[in-house]
Design a protein around this motif. Structure first.
Motif, mmCIF file in Angstrom:
data_model
loop_
_atom_site.group_PDB
_atom_site.id
_atom_site.type_symbol
_atom_site.label_atom_id
_atom_site.label_comp_id
_atom_site.label_asym_id
_atom_site.label_seq_id
_atom_site.Cartn_x
_atom_site.Cartn_y
_atom_site.Cartn_z
ATOM 1 N N THR A 6 3.828 2.989 2.640
ATOM 2 C CA THR A 6 4.149 2.018 3.693
ATOM 3 C C THR A 6 5.568 1.502 3.454
ATOM 4 O OG1 THR A 6 3.063 0.169 2.488
ATOM 5 C CG2 THR A 6 1.719 1.436 4.044
ATOM 6 N N HIS B 245 -9.725 -11.958 -0.831
ATOM 7 C CA HIS B 245 -8.799 -12.042 0.299
ATOM 8 C C HIS B 245 -8.639 -13.487 0.787
ATOM 9 C CE1 HIS B 245 -7.783 -7.842 1.274
ATOM 10 N NE2 HIS B 245 -8.967 -7.551 0.755
ATOM 11 N N THR C 67 -1.207 1.876 -4.624
ATOM 12 C CA THR C 67 -0.253 0.807 -4.332
ATOM 13 C C THR C 67 1.085 1.025 -5.032
ATOM 14 O OG1 THR C 67 -2.212 -0.634 -4.456
ATOM 15 C CG2 THR C 67 -0.089 -1.726 -4.219
ATOM 16 N N ARG D 283 -5.675 -9.173 3.746
ATOM 17 C CA ARG D 283 -6.267 -9.272 5.078
ATOM 18 C C ARG D 283 -6.763 -10.705 5.298
ATOM 19 N NH1 ARG D 283 -3.648 -5.529 5.260
ATOM 20 N NH2 ARG D 283 -4.217 -3.329 5.572
ATOM 21 N N ASP E 274 2.236 -9.524 0.011
ATOM 22 C CA ASP E 274 1.483 -8.291 -0.219
ATOM 23 C C ASP E 274 0.893 -7.788 1.094
ATOM 24 O OD1 ASP E 274 1.741 -8.701 -3.142
ATOM 25 O OD2 ASP E 274 0.367 -10.366 -2.769
ATOM 26 N N ASN E 275 1.148 -6.527 1.424
ATOM 27 C CA ASN E 275 0.697 -6.055 2.736
ATOM 28 C C ASN E 275 -0.727 -5.509 2.744
ATOM 29 O OD1 ASN E 275 0.864 -3.401 1.770
ATOM 30 N ND2 ASN E 275 2.594 -2.821 3.066
ATOM 31 N N ASN E 276 -1.409 -5.588 1.597
ATOM 32 C CA ASN E 276 -2.832 -5.238 1.573
ATOM 33 C C ASN E 276 -3.702 -6.433 1.944
ATOM 34 O OD1 ASN E 276 -5.058 -3.324 0.809
ATOM 35 N ND2 ASN E 276 -5.500 -4.938 -0.663
ATOM 36 N N ALA F 58 -3.797 -5.878 -4.139
ATOM 37 C CA ALA F 58 -3.765 -4.445 -4.456
ATOM 38 C C ALA F 58 -3.264 -4.244 -5.886
ATOM 39 C CB ALA F 58 -2.983 -3.626 -3.453
ATOM 40 N N ARG G 188 0.850 -1.194 0.000
ATOM 41 C CA ARG G 188 0.000 0.000 0.000
ATOM 42 C C ARG G 188 0.884 1.241 0.000
ATOM 43 N NH1 ARG G 188 -5.489 -1.268 2.019
ATOM 44 N NH2 ARG G 188 -5.714 0.903 2.612
ATOM 45 N N THR H 139 -9.697 -1.229 -4.872
ATOM 46 C CA THR H 139 -8.259 -1.373 -4.672
ATOM 47 C C THR H 139 -7.664 -0.061 -4.156
ATOM 48 O OG1 THR H 139 -7.921 -0.851 -7.011
ATOM 49 C CG2 THR H 139 -7.868 -3.171 -6.393
ATOM 50 N N PRO H 140 -6.694 -0.170 -3.243
ATOM 51 C CA PRO H 140 -6.045 1.040 -2.731
ATOM 52 C C PRO H 140 -4.912 1.475 -3.650
ATOM 53 C CG PRO H 140 -5.118 -0.867 -1.659
ATOM 54 C CD PRO H 140 -6.196 -1.383 -2.589
#
Length: 426
Positions: free
Chosen positions: A25, A205, A265, A234, A230-232, A382, A22, A262-263
């Motif tokens: 980050t 997810h 990225t 969850r 991937d840190n998106n 993401a 994201r 989607t955020p």
């Protein structure tokens, strides 16, 4: 150059990416060149390409600094590839990664090159910042001034507001709406419910979390900047948590949220493509073949619900050329820019009325949704704009290679009312 009667098959023989992060980050202190080089380095090491002269490396970024004007060539020069390997930049919004693969594939098919790398990268964290138009004019005129006094006169014209930096806006220049704003219109126009969007997001997810747990991505990702996944993603996502999120675009009546969109990225990906002969000579596996691809565009200024629906037309034309039906596939990878855009695409395919309204020659029909994005997709991983194509091609090639046979359908939508589809076969 080969004649049309001797067009060669194009094999996918390798893939690699760094974990997607994201914005602001894990990759906040690095830019396009560092990320793309890291993805290439991982590919080169994995497939023993050190010192090798490749046909070409092509890719790009949607968001670039002027220092990135020769991005892919600069990245190649920082890797262990033979420095005589040529490279070029290509950009087609979110289609960049897959369009780069088509570029390399066409050159291989025509016999112009034997192998090549296609890639894509984007850093939102390192987004270029512009100065105001008035400051730009003052600086240019001060630079041309012939005396110190004349320079001072120009600088005295500065106002405090002129010093405010201009950050690029995430919107369509033709409409002034963001992708999310357009997709909110899409969701309302096609009556896509919030519940269906959240369910699709949750499935993305959960599918990706399971794939990580099973080790599916172990050979696909090079750790970078302390990230190994991937840190998106969850793993603990639930429909209850998604339901609590507020609308992100239409604050009062919207259904799109941070959970089903989607955020912004950062990330990079690449794929190694080759002729069968080159792959065999270099003892590399033929994971799958790229057999068909199609790019399309759609009017979205008057019909603002259409922005991300161009793949509908690409798919229709591609399947007709391939002599296939939409149901003739073992796996489907549809880029999840927004859950609503995926669901609208599926709904139009299934409806003769909606297909006719949008201008398709015929409805393509329903797909088996259990075959859709089986390892999760963009809502979980993401979406670093130019890097998504390489991620999806890599996943599809691995799925088909593991199965040992079959067909895969890929669809990616993009800004500017554009979209690409591709068929991958084993």
């Amino acid at each position: 150059m080969n004649t049309p009667n001797t067009v060669r098959k194009v094999a996918i023989v390798g893939y690699n990416r760094i974990p997607f992060a994201r914005a602001n980050t894990a990759y906040a202190e690095v830019g396009n060149q560092q990320m793309m080089t890291a993805a290439l380095d991982g590919l080169i090491e994995k497939y023993n390409l050190e010192g090798k002269l490749l046909g070409e490396v092509v890719g790009g970024a949607v968001i670039k600094h002027t220092a990135d004007s020769n991005l892919m060539r600069e990245c190649v020069m920082q890797t262990a590839l033979d420095p005589a390997t040529p490279a070029c930049d290509l950009q087609q919004a979110c289609d960049t990664g897959i369009e780069s693969a088509i570029y390399i594939a066409n050159k291989i098919a025509l016999g112009q090159i034997d192998c090549g790398i296609a890639g894509g990268v984007d850093s939102i964290s390192d987004m270029p910042i512009s100065v105001s138009e008035n400051l730009r004019k003052i600086l240019l005129n001060a630079r041309k001034a012939k005396s110190f006094g004349e320079k001072i006169k120009w600088f005295l014209k500065l106002r405090l507001k002129d010093l405010t930096p201009l950050v690029p806006r995430n919107e369509e220049s033709q409409t002034g709406l963001s992708m999310g704003g357009h997709t909110e219109i899409t969701a309302k126009h096609y009556k896509i419910s919030r519940e269906d969007q959240d369910n699709l997001a949750l499935k993305s997810h959960l599918n990706m979390a399971k794939a990580y747990d099973e080790g599916f991505f172990d050979d696909m990702i090079t750790p970078f900047q302390g990230l190994d996944k991937d840190n998106n993603l969850r793993k603990d996502s639930s429909i209850e948590k998604l339901a609590k999120l507020n609308p992100a675009f239409d604050k009062k009546n919207g259904t799109l949220t941070a959970g089903n969109s989607t955020p912004l990225t950062d990330g990079a990906s690449c794929v190694l493509l080759a002729s069968e002969e080159w792959a065999k000579t270099h003892d590399l596996p033929i994971l799958a073949y790229i057999t068909f691809a199609e790019v399309a565009a759609i009017e979205y200024v008057k019909n603002q619900q259409n922005l991300l629906l161009a793949p509908l037309f690409a798919a229709s034309r591609m399947l007709e050329k391939a002599g296939l039906n939409l149901q003739d596939f073992d796996y489907y990878e549809i880029h999840e820019a927004f859950a609503a855009q995926v669901l609208a695409t599926l709904k139009i395919w299934e409806s003769p009325e909606l297909s006719a309204q949008i201008g398709l020659p015929k409805p393509l029909g329903a797909i088996d949704r259990n075959k859709l994005n089986v390892k999760g997709s963009s809502l979980a991983a993401a979406h670093p704009f130019a890097a998504t194509g390489g991620r999806i091609i890599g996943v599809m090639a691995k799925l088909l290679n593991q199965k040992g046979s079959g067909r895969g359908f890929i669809s990616i939508c993009a800004a500017g009312g554009q979209g690409i589809t591709m068929i991958v076969e084993k």
